[in-house]
Design a protein around this motif. Sequence first.
Motif, PDB file in Angstrom:
ATOM      1  N   ALA A 118       0.845  -1.198   0.000  1.00 53.65           N
ATOM      2  CA  ALA A 118       0.000   0.000   0.000  1.00 53.65           C
ATOM      3  C   ALA A 118       0.880   1.249   0.000  1.00 53.65           C
ATOM      4  CB  ALA A 118      -0.925  -0.009   1.212  1.00 53.65           C
ATOM      5  N   ALA A 119       0.440   2.279  -0.689  1.00 51.38           N
ATOM      6  CA  ALA A 119       1.178   3.551  -0.776  1.00 51.38           C
ATOM      7  C   ALA A 119       0.165   4.687  -0.631  1.00 51.38           C
ATOM      8  CB  ALA A 119       1.928   3.650  -2.096  1.00 51.38           C
ATOM      9  N   GLY A 120       0.221   5.400   0.470  1.00 45.86           N
ATOM     10  CA  GLY A 120      -0.721   6.499   0.696  1.00 45.86           C
ATOM     11  C   GLY A 120      -2.151   5.993   0.771  1.00 45.86           C
ATOM     12  N   ASP A 121      -2.998   6.579  -0.017  1.00 41.45           N
ATOM     13  CA  ASP A 121      -4.407   6.157  -0.055  1.00 41.45           C
ATOM     14  C   ASP A 121      -4.611   4.915  -0.917  1.00 41.45           C
ATOM     15  OD1 ASP A 121      -5.033   8.290   1.549  1.00 41.45           O
ATOM     16  OD2 ASP A 121      -5.531   9.613  -0.155  1.00 41.45           O
ATOM     17  N   ALA A 122      -3.597   4.552  -1.731  1.00 44.71           N
ATOM     18  CA  ALA A 122      -3.731   3.373  -2.615  1.00 44.71           C
ATOM     19  C   ALA A 122      -3.568   2.091  -1.800  1.00 44.71           C
ATOM     20  CB  ALA A 122      -2.683   3.425  -3.729  1.00 44.71           C
ATOM     21  N   PRO A 123      -4.562   1.213  -1.884  1.00 50.09           N
ATOM     22  CA  PRO A 123      -4.448  -0.045  -1.119  1.00 50.09           C
ATOM     23  C   PRO A 123      -3.402  -0.979  -1.743  1.00 50.09           C
ATOM     24  CG  PRO A 123      -6.366  -0.126  -2.532  1.00 50.09           C
ATOM     25  CD  PRO A 123      -5.787   1.252  -2.699  1.00 50.09           C
TER      26      PRO A 123
END
Length: 445
Positions: A118-123
């Motif tokens: 996951a990166a930031g809001d990206a799952p």
Amino acid sequence: MFRPASWSLSVRASVVLLVVNLLAAALIVLQFYLSFWRSVIPEDDVEQLEPLKKLFRTYDAEDNPGIPPEMTALLSRYHLRFVAVDERGQVLAASEGVTGLFFTQSQPWFNESFRIPAAGDAPALYGFSAHKGAATLQVATPDPTLFYGGMMRRLSHHLAVICWGFLSLTLVANALVLYWSLRPLRRASEEAAAIGPQTTSARLSERGLPPDVMPLVQAVNRCLDRLEQGYLAQRNFIADAAHELRTPLAVLKAHLEVLDERDIAASLADDLGSMERLVSQLLALARLDGLQGGVSDPVDLAALAINVARHMGPIAFEQNREIEVIGAEHSCLVAGSFDFLFRAVRNLVENALRHTPAGSLVTIRLAAEARVISVEDQGSGVPSALRPLIFERFWRGDGDRLGDSGAGLGLAIVAATMRLHGGRVEIGDVVGGGAVFSLIFAGDA
């Protein structure tokens, strides 16, 4: 039909170990299934993914750059994102919002699963890659369940290959270990098979035997000790009795020579001669039985045949019979003892002279190439039913052929002599009537 009772110990142990290994592998697979497979891959998800797998197997991104409607429906149902690129990296087809590969493969020809953190809001994304022709297909989803299933299936395939390889290797290793472990038993078996009347002092070697087999071998050796003692006692009794009888027989013979009544003296002399032959034969048997090991002196059968004919010639002349030697022009060497073989051939010639008619011929024939020396007579022959019996000690037949005054030891001495020399005696028929006794040797000197 399989009969386990007739299997060797090695085969039975190998089968048992194989069954144990199969059961162990089955338990491992069962534990894997119960612990991981059923909890990670729900049955309904597996069944619903089958249509998608079928579409991916038949889908060709180069020929059909767009996504088929049925594939779009399946991708939406499982919240899957899809991309297909060519070998240059250009996108051939993709889900909405996808502009390139989710995961760059180190080896584009190798199908593999991947995980993108996951990166930031990206799952986090979970997916797999598949290489088909010149195109690379990738599918990804935030739900790990479906793709864990793919990883578990790949893992199960790998485990199956590893299990079969392990079972095969284990079976071969078990066979080698069993073969190596049973070497002392095979050696003991070979040693036991070599023990015979001439090697009664031999014992089974205890070197290198496992502790659980040692009591059996020691018990066999103690049994051999007792058998040797009994065998020696019997052999010594026969030898001592025969030796002690020679002196009183010589005294009786001397008294018969001065007996006034010559008719009675002649009859007693015949009986005395039979007793002397019996004593001589008993001593010969005792010497044969007491000989330890084989005999390995070079013996020329041609010279042996000529010496026997020369020795028996006067006796044959007195009985109005003749002796001839055929095939003794060239020497024929065998490994043995000249004295023992001389006595054996002489016994055959004596037997032939007793059973061949007056005025007939006894032939000593030598087949040098085959290493066979035979004695032929012109008597009534030996019935086939009696041939296996006449070499037994003290056995005498009732017919004209065997109904003589002998003690039944002459042919037994011949058979024992040939066994000592690693050969055998065979009986055949002479064309025109008569019997032939053949001494067949296994090898030359």
